[in-house]
Design a protein around this motif. Structure first.
Motif, mmCIF file in Angstrom:
data_model
loop_
_atom_site.group_PDB
_atom_site.id
_atom_site.type_symbol
_atom_site.label_atom_id
_atom_site.label_comp_id
_atom_site.label_asym_id
_atom_site.label_seq_id
_atom_site.Cartn_x
_atom_site.Cartn_y
_atom_site.Cartn_z
ATOM 1 N N CYS A 53 -3.203 -5.663 0.361
ATOM 2 C CA CYS A 53 -3.133 -5.502 1.826
ATOM 3 C C CYS A 53 -2.220 -6.561 2.441
ATOM 4 C CB CYS A 53 -4.532 -5.644 2.428
ATOM 5 S SG CYS A 53 -5.643 -4.311 1.995
ATOM 6 N N THR A 109 -12.939 -8.509 -2.523
ATOM 7 C CA THR A 109 -12.860 -7.109 -2.945
ATOM 8 C C THR A 109 -11.413 -6.763 -3.294
ATOM 9 O OG1 THR A 109 -13.516 -4.851 -2.366
ATOM 10 C CG2 THR A 109 -12.460 -6.120 -0.624
ATOM 11 N N HIS A 160 -6.696 -11.926 6.298
ATOM 12 C CA HIS A 160 -5.313 -12.243 5.894
ATOM 13 C C HIS A 160 -4.458 -12.609 7.119
ATOM 14 C CE1 HIS A 160 -6.680 -10.687 2.177
ATOM 15 N NE2 HIS A 160 -6.102 -9.506 2.170
ATOM 16 N N GLU A 167 -4.740 -3.368 -16.523
ATOM 17 C CA GLU A 167 -4.548 -2.133 -17.279
ATOM 18 C C GLU A 167 -4.446 -2.388 -18.772
ATOM 19 O OE1 GLU A 167 -2.792 -3.068 -14.644
ATOM 20 O OE2 GLU A 167 -2.921 -1.483 -13.124
ATOM 21 N N ASP A 198 -7.142 -11.813 -4.399
ATOM 22 C CA ASP A 198 -8.142 -12.208 -5.399
ATOM 23 C C ASP A 198 -8.117 -11.282 -6.609
ATOM 24 O OD1 ASP A 198 -9.040 -10.326 -3.543
ATOM 25 O OD2 ASP A 198 -11.089 -11.063 -3.446
ATOM 26 N N SER A 199 -8.096 -9.962 -6.378
ATOM 27 C CA SER A 199 -8.060 -9.035 -7.503
ATOM 28 C C SER A 199 -6.753 -9.224 -8.284
ATOM 29 C CB SER A 199 -8.163 -7.593 -6.988
ATOM 30 O OG SER A 199 -8.336 -6.700 -8.047
ATOM 31 N N THR A 200 -5.673 -9.439 -7.554
ATOM 32 C CA THR A 200 -4.367 -9.625 -8.190
ATOM 33 C C THR A 200 -4.338 -10.916 -9.006
ATOM 34 O OG1 THR A 200 -3.413 -8.451 -6.323
ATOM 35 C CG2 THR A 200 -1.878 -9.638 -7.721
ATOM 36 N N ASN A 239 -10.617 -11.888 -0.224
ATOM 37 C CA ASN A 239 -11.450 -11.111 0.709
ATOM 38 C C ASN A 239 -12.623 -10.458 -0.024
ATOM 39 O OD1 ASN A 239 -10.006 -9.274 -0.699
ATOM 40 N ND2 ASN A 239 -9.147 -8.198 1.058
ATOM 41 N N ALA A 285 -9.258 -4.560 -1.808
ATOM 42 C CA ALA A 285 -9.325 -3.745 -0.588
ATOM 43 C C ALA A 285 -8.332 -2.592 -0.596
ATOM 44 C CB ALA A 285 -9.109 -4.632 0.630
ATOM 45 N N MET A 286 -7.124 -2.869 -1.008
ATOM 46 C CA MET A 286 -6.063 -1.894 -0.795
ATOM 47 C C MET A 286 -6.324 -0.565 -1.520
ATOM 48 S SD MET A 286 -2.069 -2.468 -1.213
ATOM 49 C CE MET A 286 -0.893 -1.581 -0.237
HETATM 50 C C1 LIG Z 1 0.237 -2.843 -12.110
HETATM 51 C C2 LIG Z 1 -0.428 -2.375 -10.871
HETATM 52 N N1 LIG Z 1 -1.706 -2.008 -10.930
HETATM 53 C C3 LIG Z 1 -2.327 -1.570 -9.821
HETATM 54 C C4 LIG Z 1 -1.666 -1.512 -8.639
HETATM 55 C C5 LIG Z 1 -2.356 -0.976 -7.427
HETATM 56 N N2 LIG Z 1 -2.722 -2.004 -6.488
HETATM 57 C C6 LIG Z 1 -1.930 -2.334 -5.454
HETATM 58 S S1 LIG Z 1 -2.598 -3.477 -4.501
HETATM 59 C C7 LIG Z 1 -3.969 -3.551 -5.413
HETATM 60 C C8 LIG Z 1 -5.160 -4.367 -5.054
HETATM 61 C C9 LIG Z 1 -4.895 -5.677 -4.589
HETATM 62 O O1 LIG Z 1 -6.136 -6.277 -4.384
HETATM 63 P P1 LIG Z 1 -6.222 -7.758 -3.905
HETATM 64 O O2 LIG Z 1 -5.273 -8.579 -4.677
HETATM 65 O O3 LIG Z 1 -7.637 -8.183 -3.968
HETATM 66 O O4 LIG Z 1 -5.722 -7.683 -2.410
HETATM 67 P P2 LIG Z 1 -6.340 -6.935 -1.118
HETATM 68 O O5 LIG Z 1 -5.736 -5.584 -1.065
HETATM 69 O O6 LIG Z 1 -7.824 -6.918 -1.273
HETATM 70 O O7 LIG Z 1 -5.913 -7.762 0.034
HETATM 71 C C10 LIG Z 1 -3.897 -2.695 -6.475
HETATM 72 C C11 LIG Z 1 -4.962 -2.518 -7.464
HETATM 73 C C12 LIG Z 1 -0.316 -1.906 -8.623
HETATM 74 N N3 LIG Z 1 0.428 -1.852 -7.523
HETATM 75 N N4 LIG Z 1 0.258 -2.339 -9.750
#
Ligand SMILES: Cc1ncc(C[n+]2csc(CCOP(=O)(O)OP(=O)(O)O)c2C)c(N)n1
Length: 627
Positions: A411, A484, A385, A78, A454-456, A482, A486-487
């Motif tokens: 997730c 992507t 996972h 963000e 991965d996104s985190t 994964n 996903a959540m």
């Molecule tokens: C600061 C912040 N931004 C966005 C989110 C929303 N959010 C929660 S989980 C998530 C995605 C996580 O993706 P990833 O790490 O790839 O795990 P996956 O769900 O794919 O297993 C997001 C964007 C959040 N909780 N906090």
């Protein structure tokens, strides 16, 4: 060993009615309406990081980006999204950034200073708050940020207003050279309602940036002058908002109901249901409160009831104003409604009935005929996972260690559930590695495992990884890749190499980053291949126990994406002649596609996606693919 597999594409939503003709009325989701408002204004730039309930704003914009000539991106987090959109607005390009409420914490640093410099073109910051925490870790009310940062906040009551106020916010922002916040909440962002469309002015995507350091560099000497100008501007903003037609007085009576944002929708219905005579002050700009209008509204009233969702942001400003006016009226609000959870019609009815001293009962319409059965969230069948959690538990059992699982948000937060119980602490997105750093230096007798998606990892995992390596904090970091996000609805991220509009970007490699940063051990494993995964995790634990930082990337495509695209298919079944009823598949893997029938495990065929992990872990290989 480094493997790669990057096949997934972003899920671009259908264009629905978003490109509808002016003056037509179409059904739009609140977030689509926000996107349409920005399209009508002619934004040329949008950047966001996904988060419920905000994600559809930029998903919608990305689906029309190429057609309308808007630059749209999923940024890594963000803060970067905010900075990018802010710079576009400095360059004269109207822009939007969007995030969930907690996302604004990540972007808070540039947010606070953006009010000092202001902008050249319209700049709207969409924050979608999540009262009741349907999918969030806290319930913060981001209208406070408006008061804190001297940034006005607009708060729509429905999708129509969401569109209109996005447009007006951009327009006022451009006129006043000041950023504007649009605060939505779940029931505005995620409700579908008819929206009357306006004309699209055509996007302005190319800007210019004439050199002017006195305007854009906040060194103390400049910032002090800017603060003075900001305080003057705040008064101008307030008087502009007093004239906003979306702030208005309706009806008459001795009781004034001040209703902000979605509170107005509940208020209208409750006034009608109770049949009371009330004066209503509808507020669409809770920050700053439109003083002149409030002063007019409180004239001659005996009681004031404030209906707003979450914190008493309007209430505190209003009480201060009443004090300044030396006006003594009874004020109700937080004391009747509380300050947590979502507003509901019955909550509003109850508090209104108390103030008006009239009887009330729950209307038939909102009494549920039957309570829906509880549906706790679970990891999907085939979710990689699950296999990773299984392997983690097996490895720690075999090595007789009792790790601290420093968890994260995604997730995989569902790893908190039995039989895994592998999330001991979850605080914020990207917090796992930073917290692990603290545990590693203080809790010596237990190895620390940080579990991050991965996104985190890209969002907020990089600085704490550098920190752990630099400060020698022994930990095993498992990146659950994964492929992507996903959540929040399968948005792409740097590891996928796909951009928001589906076009190719440049793929950023997680394991390469970890190696170049200097982690002591880096490997990639496929969680479906339980044996090699177990070897990698055991090696990782040994590195940690010797004082090192190990980074393991558990890479396997999200089973929902893989099944949807046909890359994962098939159904397994148990051969009861081979099965020894050890129940490992049920008790240790906990796949929701396996149940017990006549004492044996049985695969629920319409749930099985054919991942085969059940057979991988089965000591007698009693499972086989039947289709
Ligand atoms: C600061 C912040 N931004 C966005 C989110 C929303 N959010 C929660 S989980 C998530 C995605 C996580 O993706 P990833 O790490 O790839 O795990 P996956 O769900 O794919 O297993 C997001 C964007 C959040 N909780 N906090």
């Amino acid at each position: 060993m480094i493997r790669g597999c990057f096949k997934n594409l972003p899920r671009v939503r259908g264009k629905h009615n978003i490109l509808g003709e002016p003056n037509t009325t179409v059904l739009l989701l609140g977030n689509e309406a926000i996107a349409r408002g920005a399209m009508e204004y002619g934004i040329g730039f949008a950047a966001a990081y996904p988060g419920t309930p905000s994600s559809e704003v930029v998903e919608t914009l990305s689906s029309v980006a190429n057609e309308l000539g808007i630059y749209v991106e999923w940024s890594v987090n963000e803060k970067v999204a905010f900075e990018s959109a802010y710079a576009a607005a400095m360059s004269g390009v109207p822009s939007l950034t969007a995030m969930k409420h907690v996302g604004l914490n990540v972007a808070a640093d540039p947010l606070m200073t953006s009010a000092y410099t202001g902008v050249e073109a319209g700049f709207i910051i969409v924050t979608a708050d999540d009262p009741y925490m349907h999918s969030s870790q806290n319930e913060q009310d981001n209208r406070w940020y408006g008061l804190h940062a001297y940034i006005p906040v607009l708060e729509p009551c429905d999708p129509q207003e969401a569109k209109d106020l996005t447009y007006i916010g951009l327009e006022l922002s451009e006129k006043l050279h000041h950023p504007f916040i649009l605060r939505s909440v779940t029931r505005v962002s995620h409700v579908r309602a008819p929206v009357k469309l306006g004309i699209m002015r055509g996007s302005r995507a190319i800007g210019s940036f004439p050199r002017n350091p006195g305007r854009w560099t906040v060194i103390p000497e400049n910032a002090r002058k800017m603060k003075l100008r900001l305080l003057e501007k705040w008064r101008v903003i307030e008087s502009n908002l007093s004239e906003l037609p979306y702030n208005r007085i309706e009806g008459d009576g001795k009781v004034l109901i001040v209703a902000s944002g979605i509170g107005y929708a509940y208020t209208s219905e409750a006034v009608e249901t109770l049949g009371v005579e009330a004066k209503v002050l509808k507020i669409a700009s809770p920050v700053p409160l439109p003083k002149k209008l409030v002063e007019k509204a409180v004239e001659g009233v005996e009681k004031v009831l404030i209906i707003e969702e979450c914190d008493p942001v309007v209430e505190l400003q209003l009480k201060a104003l009443l004090k300044d006016m030396d006006l003594r009226v009874e004020v109700y609000g937080e004391n009747l409604l509380g300050r947590r959870g979502e507003l509901t019609l019955d909550r509003v009815l109850e508090s209104m009935a108390k103030v008006f001293k009239v009887p009330w009962s729950i209307p038939e319409l909102i009494k549920p005929p039957i309570e829906p059965p509880p549906r706790p969230p679970i990891l999907c069948p085939g979710c990689p996972h699950r296999a990773t959690f299984y392997v983690l538990k097996m490895a720690s059992k075999r090595l007789k260690v009792d790790p601290i699982y420093s968890g994260d948000i995604g997730c995989y937060s569902l790893g908190i559930q039995p039989p895994f119980n592998a999330q001991d602490v979850i605080i914020e997105m990207g917090g796992s590695i930073g917290l692990a750093n603290g545990f590693a230096h203080t809790v010596k007798e237990r190895p620390v495992v940080a579990i991050i998606g991965d996104s985190t990892f890209f969002h907020a995992g990089l600085p704490p990884l550098v920190n752990a390596i630099y400060n020698r904090a022994p930990m095993l970091i498992i990146v659950l890749d994964n492929e992507t996000t996903a959540m929040t609805g399968f948005q792409p991220h740097p590891g996928t190499g796909v951009k928001a509009d589906g076009s190719p970007g440049k793929r950023v490699c997680i394991e390469c980053i970890a190696k170049v940063m200097g982690a002591d051990y880096v490997d990639v494993f496929d969680p479906y291949n339980v044996r090699t995964a177990l070897e990698a995790v055991e090696k990782g634990f040994k590195v940690v126990m010797a004082g090192g930082v190990a980074v393991l990337v558990a890479r396997r495509e999200c089973s929902l994406n893989a099944a949807r695209s046909g890359r994962l298919s098939g159904v397994y079944q148990v051969d009861t002649l081979k099965c020894i009823k050890c129940m490992l598949c049920l008790n240790e893997l906990a796949c929701p596609a396996i149940k017990v029938e006549k004492g044996f495990p049985k695969v629920v065929e319409n749930l099985c996606v054919g991942c085969g992990v059940c057979n991988e872990i089965c000591p007698v290989k009693a499972f086989s693919k039947i289709r």
